[in-house]
Design a protein around this motif. Sequence first.
Motif, PDB file in Angstrom:
ATOM      1  N   GLY A   6       0.801  -1.225   0.000  1.00 23.62           N
ATOM      2  CA  GLY A   6       0.000   0.000   0.000  1.00 23.62           C
ATOM      3  C   GLY A   6       0.831   1.270   0.000  1.00 23.62           C
ATOM      4  N   ALA A   7       1.954   1.258   0.713  1.00 23.45           N
ATOM      5  CA  ALA A   7       2.809   2.448   0.767  1.00 23.45           C
ATOM      6  C   ALA A   7       3.365   2.782  -0.610  1.00 23.45           C
ATOM      7  CB  ALA A   7       3.947   2.221   1.758  1.00 23.45           C
ATOM      8  N   THR A   8       3.749   1.760  -1.360  1.00 23.17           N
ATOM      9  CA  THR A   8       4.259   1.986  -2.716  1.00 23.17           C
ATOM     10  C   THR A   8       3.166   2.508  -3.632  1.00 23.17           C
ATOM     11  OG1 THR A   8       5.907   0.253  -2.397  1.00 23.17           O
ATOM     12  CG2 THR A   8       5.436   0.892  -4.661  1.00 23.17           C
ATOM     13  N   LEU A   9       1.951   1.994  -3.475  1.00 20.90           N
ATOM     14  CA  LEU A   9       0.834   2.501  -4.277  1.00 20.90           C
ATOM     15  C   LEU A   9       0.571   3.979  -3.996  1.00 20.90           C
ATOM     16  CD1 LEU A   9      -1.748  -0.430  -4.147  1.00 20.90           C
ATOM     17  CD2 LEU A   9      -0.416   0.346  -6.107  1.00 20.90           C
ATOM     18  N   ALA A  11       2.761   6.167  -2.834  1.00 18.82           N
ATOM     19  CA  ALA A  11       3.898   6.930  -3.348  1.00 18.82           C
ATOM     20  C   ALA A  11       3.812   7.084  -4.867  1.00 18.82           C
ATOM     21  CB  ALA A  11       5.206   6.253  -2.958  1.00 18.82           C
ATOM     22  N   ARG A  12       3.469   6.016  -5.559  1.00 14.25           N
ATOM     23  CA  ARG A  12       3.338   6.086  -7.023  1.00 14.25           C
ATOM     24  C   ARG A  12       2.200   7.009  -7.429  1.00 14.25           C
ATOM     25  NH1 ARG A  12       4.273  -0.261  -8.667  1.00 14.25           N
ATOM     26  NH2 ARG A  12       6.497  -0.287  -8.154  1.00 14.25           N
ATOM     27  N   SER A  13       1.109   6.968  -6.679  1.00 17.91           N
ATOM     28  CA  SER A  13      -0.022   7.854  -6.974  1.00 17.91           C
ATOM     29  C   SER A  13       0.370   9.315  -6.798  1.00 17.91           C
ATOM     30  CB  SER A  13      -1.207   7.526  -6.065  1.00 17.91           C
ATOM     31  OG  SER A  13      -1.691   6.242  -6.332  1.00 17.91           O
ATOM     32  N   LEU A  14       1.106   9.617  -5.720  1.00 22.97           N
ATOM     33  CA  LEU A  14       1.577  10.985  -5.510  1.00 22.97           C
ATOM     34  C   LEU A  14       2.456  11.434  -6.679  1.00 22.97           C
ATOM     35  CD1 LEU A  14       2.471  10.876  -1.709  1.00 22.97           C
ATOM     36  CD2 LEU A  14       0.628  12.198  -2.778  1.00 22.97           C
ATOM     37  N   LYS A  15       3.370  10.569  -7.093  1.00 22.89           N
ATOM     38  CA  LYS A  15       4.287  10.898  -8.191  1.00 22.89           C
ATOM     39  C   LYS A  15       3.514  11.110  -9.491  1.00 22.89           C
ATOM     40  CE  LYS A  15       8.505  11.409  -9.666  1.00 22.89           C
ATOM     41  NZ  LYS A  15       9.308  12.540  -9.251  1.00 22.89           N
ATOM     42  N   GLN A  16       2.527  10.270  -9.766  1.00 23.17           N
ATOM     43  CA  GLN A  16       1.720  10.398 -10.976  1.00 23.17           C
ATOM     44  C   GLN A  16       0.897  11.686 -10.990  1.00 23.17           C
ATOM     45  OE1 GLN A  16      -0.592   6.806 -11.156  1.00 23.17           O
ATOM     46  NE2 GLN A  16       1.120   5.600 -11.979  1.00 23.17           N
ATOM     47  N   GLN A  17       0.561  12.183  -9.803  1.00 27.46           N
ATOM     48  CA  GLN A  17      -0.202  13.422  -9.708  1.00 27.46           C
ATOM     49  C   GLN A  17       0.693  14.657  -9.769  1.00 27.46           C
ATOM     50  OE1 GLN A  17      -3.550  13.645  -9.735  1.00 27.46           O
ATOM     51  NE2 GLN A  17      -3.515  11.436 -10.029  1.00 27.46           N
ATOM     52  N   VAL A  35       9.334   6.269   3.107  1.00 23.98           N
ATOM     53  CA  VAL A  35      10.411   5.514   2.460  1.00 23.98           C
ATOM     54  C   VAL A  35      10.053   5.214   1.011  1.00 23.98           C
ATOM     55  CG1 VAL A  35      11.659   3.314   2.484  1.00 23.98           C
ATOM     56  CG2 VAL A  35      11.281   4.548   4.612  1.00 23.98           C
ATOM     57  N   ALA A  36       8.819   4.771   0.769  1.00 26.14           N
ATOM     58  CA  ALA A  36       8.383   4.458  -0.592  1.00 26.14           C
ATOM     59  C   ALA A  36       8.368   5.709  -1.467  1.00 26.14           C
ATOM     60  CB  ALA A  36       6.995   3.818  -0.566  1.00 26.14           C
ATOM     61  N   ALA A  37       7.977   6.841  -0.887  1.00 34.49           N
ATOM     62  CA  ALA A  37       7.964   8.094  -1.646  1.00 34.49           C
ATOM     63  C   ALA A  37       9.375   8.467  -2.092  1.00 34.49           C
ATOM     64  CB  ALA A  37       7.351   9.213  -0.808  1.00 34.49           C
ATOM     65  N   GLN A  38      10.335   8.301  -1.215  1.00 36.72           N
ATOM     66  CA  GLN A  38      11.723   8.604  -1.585  1.00 36.72           C
ATOM     67  C   GLN A  38      12.209   7.672  -2.682  1.00 36.72           C
ATOM     68  OE1 GLN A  38      13.571   8.425   2.288  1.00 36.72           O
ATOM     69  NE2 GLN A  38      13.437  10.647   2.530  1.00 36.72           N
TER      70      GLN A  38
END
Length: 94
Positions: A6-9, A11-17, A35-38
Amino acid sequence: MSEVDGATLIARSLKQQGIDHLFGVVGFPVTAIAVAAQKEGVAYLGMRSEQSASYAAQAYGYLTGRPGPALSLPARTWCTVSRVSPMPSRIAGP
């Protein structure tokens, strides 16, 4: 198909936005998100309190015109983050 936590999802969603900075205080439930966001290329800027993180996110948004997300611990701190009033889009002059 590989498994993604879930943390990676998140983080990826934040990056895609288009989010490239994340402000916050890391604690037990949200450490994995930071950590996943970094790992996804989102800069995490740690603060000493949720209030500081929300003010920093607010200033970032005001100065750049982009969203400034604040990562907070759940429960009692939600009141701190949600009470920060948004800055006006224009500063009124005389």
